[in-house]
Design an enzyme around this catalytic site. Structure first.
Site, PDB file in Angstrom:
ATOM      1  N   GLY A 149       0.823  -1.192   0.000  1.00  0.00           N
ATOM      2  CA  GLY A 149       0.000   0.000   0.000  1.00  0.00           C
ATOM      3  C   GLY A 149       0.861   1.247   0.000  1.00  0.00           C
ATOM      4  N   CYS A 150       0.268   2.344  -0.417  1.00  0.00           N
ATOM      5  CA  CYS A 150       1.015   3.597  -0.526  1.00  0.00           C
ATOM      6  C   CYS A 150       1.448   4.099   0.844  1.00  0.00           C
ATOM      7  CB  CYS A 150       0.188   4.643  -1.268  1.00  0.00           C
ATOM      8  SG  CYS A 150      -1.510   4.832  -0.669  1.00  0.00           S
ATOM      9  N   TYR A 151       0.485   4.229   1.757  1.00  0.00           N
ATOM     10  CA  TYR A 151       0.857   4.683   3.102  1.00  0.00           C
ATOM     11  C   TYR A 151       1.855   3.741   3.757  1.00  0.00           C
ATOM     12  CZ  TYR A 151      -3.024   8.160   3.392  1.00  0.00           C
ATOM     13  OH  TYR A 151      -3.867   9.222   3.235  1.00  0.00           O
TER      14      TYR A 151
END
Lengths: 350, 350, 350, 350
Positions: free
Chosen positions: D153-155
């Site tokens: 995921g990005c975060y």
């Protein structure tokens, strides 16, 4: 073959940044000198943190010395204000160094016109006939043989590409051209200035250069060449709350009897073989984001039978196509490389 | 005197929000009904959190029922799509309720023109002669006596104010008018739509309504009234990455012999007594931020002797002056209040 | 009763603009003096074009002269840098003029702390005990009787309102407070500065004041008063690409046994009677736009049993609630008016 | 060697766009299949006008058929929602096609945790042990041998890179980690949605995912691996008015006796040999623009002796490093290429 050493005079602005971005991925040119009176002694990454950890970031900024540039570079990009460019560009030319000048100093072929619009004396009139106007699509062959290229202005690039087919094919009236141009804030440069603070530009829009923008004579000069007659245009500019991008909406009157088909055919003929100019399909109109970070010039062609007009819309990235990218294309040609070497940039979206 | 009860049909869009903002500080009108099929049953603050803790926030959203609106309101604002407005507006008018319609349904006096541009049948042609076009500066007296006001479009407001003095005084050619208009994204409404997502609009700029925008016939209708001849204009629109604001750059050809002084005099004569139209001093040009949140229309007048043109630039807040604020001004007139009651809004800057 | 004459020293920044916006609609105070060394002699509308056509726009900017201010004003707002404020504020106080100082000079009660964080000598230590910290919700009665009010910092306003109920009711650990604050660019002021140019701020986000922001001691001072013990916080700031607005996300550790109900009850008790602080319903979280242009402080309260934390989110308009609006509220109190006189501002959305 | 044929399932979102951007300049992979149920039959340039005139623009969008993908591709990128990814990814895996899944379906090793946070049943639990978590810096060797990579995921990418050195070297308390993360609007996807319209996001800022964001278990899973103990974090998200970029500000408590020098040494040791992670020099802090369009993760390390904390700030481009760029890096490894093939992207500034 090892890469050709090139230099950049004037490293603190957005065009300098963009040149660094492009050259950091260019296999045939190597940036070996970057100069700035204000920042000499620092590493490039100190003032451009985006270069942290990249090879170019370690390059030391030096004072702009002609001797040093002559010794170290085959070609020099000038990203300094007009007048300064004339001086240092002239010296480099005299010593046989190839020069791509991003200022206006060698764009206007007529000295008097230059002096009138730029309010300074031109001290190197001797070089005006030698300078080539670096719009590759129209001056490709001359650029290849040039030692001094005047890199076009951002607005003129967007306007000249937009109007050339219509004028070359004699499709529109030459006496009735209105250009409504809009530019992102990077066009205003990186100087400390209240007028371009975030809070003065964001969430707002303004006209700023009605009837008097300095790019007017450059546009008129080149359109007059195309039309083979002296052309006066109404050229007017606005400031967009975006970083990059110019969109020019160009209004013309169609000559009697000219059809929409003829118009589209003229644009197809002019640009179908040009990889960096994209005439959009009917129904699509340019958006600055679709060319962001690239050399593309997108062209929308909209005949309007109801009013007898032809509206042409063009979009470019003012920092890339309108400045540093085009400078690299010119340098590529001057050095014998493929025009698009290092410039196969896909647009960044969103 | 207690406040006049008014209603708002169609509460979910930006014009509804703006009306709520304005009426929350209006002493002589009280919003007592707000309707929405989709949101009925909620409190207004549930869908407009900016009204939390304000009196208006507690107002319950109801279904749009003509009976109920008739009983509870003296005047109703319609912020629903065209065609829907015609229907509910007609019914309210029939029952003697004053109506300010923010849609296009009663703006175009010629039924056929309306149907051609809006692609729907007009079912209340009988009301067209009774509807007053609510641009207060030009139709003030008629609005005072009207029961049905067609609130002008946002773009037309900016264009008609800009061109009227030049046309009324016969200073420019009527056959050569080009309008390059730019609007913030609130003009596109609050519907869920990929094209107006943040990532499709931010940091970009695009042309979107060249030659075919529906506001064209409205502009032509009103300019033709002013010029006393049938006028065709080239009207073209662009989308700005800002919330609010329209800036229109209007290009005209000056008639032979007309001087810059005459032009400025015409604008002074027309607007010096108008509190909400500001003809800017020479050298200043409009910026959308200077009118943000207000009823002001700023007008820049730029004669260009070099090209024989007059460029007029206007800026308005499309949501306030171009929609809900102007609706309140019209309601003020219809109800016998001062036109600017509740509209003494200072621009928010930055 | 005629309006009370007030003055503004330092008219060129965003807080000055905002004060002009607010006072242009204030019935009980009249701005009669505006001063600026750099702009003296101009009309206010020359530098704030948004005031074109408004009464305030015609006011002439003068040099800041204490004699003149004394003669013409009952109260003076200071929107000048710290140190300058101390000097001119002190002189005005000595002559019996009421002062609302928007700088930091009289906020910190402990001279040494002030000097340590602001790196200048405090020359008016005598006034520190007389200055009242102008957060109306907490110091209302003292402000009413004050002659010198230290208008709170923007960040401290957002943080102190957010934490006070939790600390006053002893619900969270005092040793474990982390504040992650984000501010729009207007907080950086209107000085010409490369770092706040549009192209340096737009489409980007950055941390800028980690661990060392000057608002830290102000926050710690006021929280220590509330908690009745000395509190150290980790206060850290970021720059948002927006014009106005501060959103502070505040992380605390809940004391053993404290329930979510108790937490919500504490916030209700503290703020249910405060018109300008809105504790949001469960499930809603603050957004800066919902308070844009207003005095509201929105508070979101989010207990997190999974991690044993309480997260408090507050949003204010840094220019209005965080500066000029709050200054007017304080002036209202000092002059005997209703605290919200001239401040019934509805949020502008979008 | 000719380029390896690869496919992309789910072409309509921002991650699809970014993959097209990157692969259009990738010499060793060739995109031969792009699928979308909604857009099948169109050319890619019809929906991504930025590909006009580029080779990839002419590629026809097809329906997602496993048989067809199996025949035509060696590796397939999945840019479809979770649950859908599990299904088609599982089928492709079963047929021996390499898969890089950009959804969350194979990121969480524990089925129950996945089902709890994502609210769907996991139907391919058998593949969980085979899927490799594709953060190249930490799982490089496993990715090389993998057939199924769960792209992070990005975060989580921004957080795990930020915290790993501090946890691996045992420098901070594991019980007191607070993450305040901010993301650009592209992270919300390209679905039509009122909440992410321009006018809802621009000139505003909001918290949106406090205490409950679905990336929490992914972050906790990976940090627990590093710390060799079960870690719970307070992870909270905000929406920035920018297109691209995540900046995470991470708050930790330093263990007793640990010095700033030790902290900096740990980060140097971890990342000095990583080309795509840049630990910034002291005094510099990350800005999202310095990584725009690239694979860089910039890390700022700020010890705060006054509060006994260590603050770590990271910035990535959520669409490139946080999604499609990282997916290409993983595909590079899986196919035996250099990890950074096609990813030598210089940041675009401004």
């Amino acid at each position: 073959m090892s890469a050709i050493p090139v230099g950049l005079v004037g490293v603190t602005g957005y065009t300098g940044m963009e040149l660094a971005r492009i050259l950091s991925n260019h296999n045939k040119m190597k940036l070996v000198r970057v100069t700035s009176r204000a920042e000499a002694g620092k590493k490039l990454a100190d003032i451009y943190p985006f270069l942290n950890g990249m090879e170019l970031g370690a390059l030391e900024i030096t004072m702009p010395e002609v001797d040093d540039l002559e010794k170290s570079c085959e070609l020099v990009f000038l990203a300094v204000p007009h007048k300064t460019a004339m001086n240092i560009g002239g010296q480099l030319f005299d010593r046989g160094i190839k020069v791509v000048d991003l200022s206006a100093d060698f764009r206007i072929r007529d000295r008097k016109t230059y002096e009138e619009w730029y309010k300074v004396d031109h001290t190197r009139e001797d070089l005006l006939p030698k300078a080539v106007y670096g719009l590759p699509e129209f001056y490709r062959d001359q650029v290849k043989g040039a030692s001094l290229v005047a890199n076009p202005g951002c607005y003129p690039t967007s306007v000249i590409i937009g109007l050339t087919p219509a004028l070359a094919e004699n499709l529109v009236e030459t006496t009735d051209i209105v250009i409504d141009a809009k530019s992102g804030a990077s066009g205003a440069g990186r100087g400390a200035n209240v007028g371009t603070l975030f809070c003065e530009v964001a969430d707002s829009f303004r006209a700023y250069g009605l009837t008097s923008h300095r790019h007017t004579p450059e546009i008129e000069q080149e359109l007059s060449v195309v039309a083979e007659e002296s052309i006066t245009v109404s050229f007017n500019t606005h400031l967009l709350p975006i970083d990059r991008g110019i969109l020019s909406t160009i209004y013309t009157k169609v000559k009697d009897g000219v059809t929409a088909q003829e118009i589209r055919a003229a644009y197809a003929k002019a640009y179908d073989n040009e990889k960096l100019i994209r005439v959009l399909p009917e129904g699509q109109l340019p958006e600055t984001r679709w060319v962001r970070g690239t050399m593309f010039c997108d062209v929308g062609v909209v005949p309007d039978p109801r009013t007898g007009r032809l509206i042409i819309v063009t979009a470019i990235d003012n920092v890339c196509r309108g400045a540093s990218g085009q400078a690299v294309a010119n340098a590529n040609l001057m050095l014998g490389f493929n025009e698009r070497e290092g410039l196969a940039l896909a647009p960044m979206m969103p």
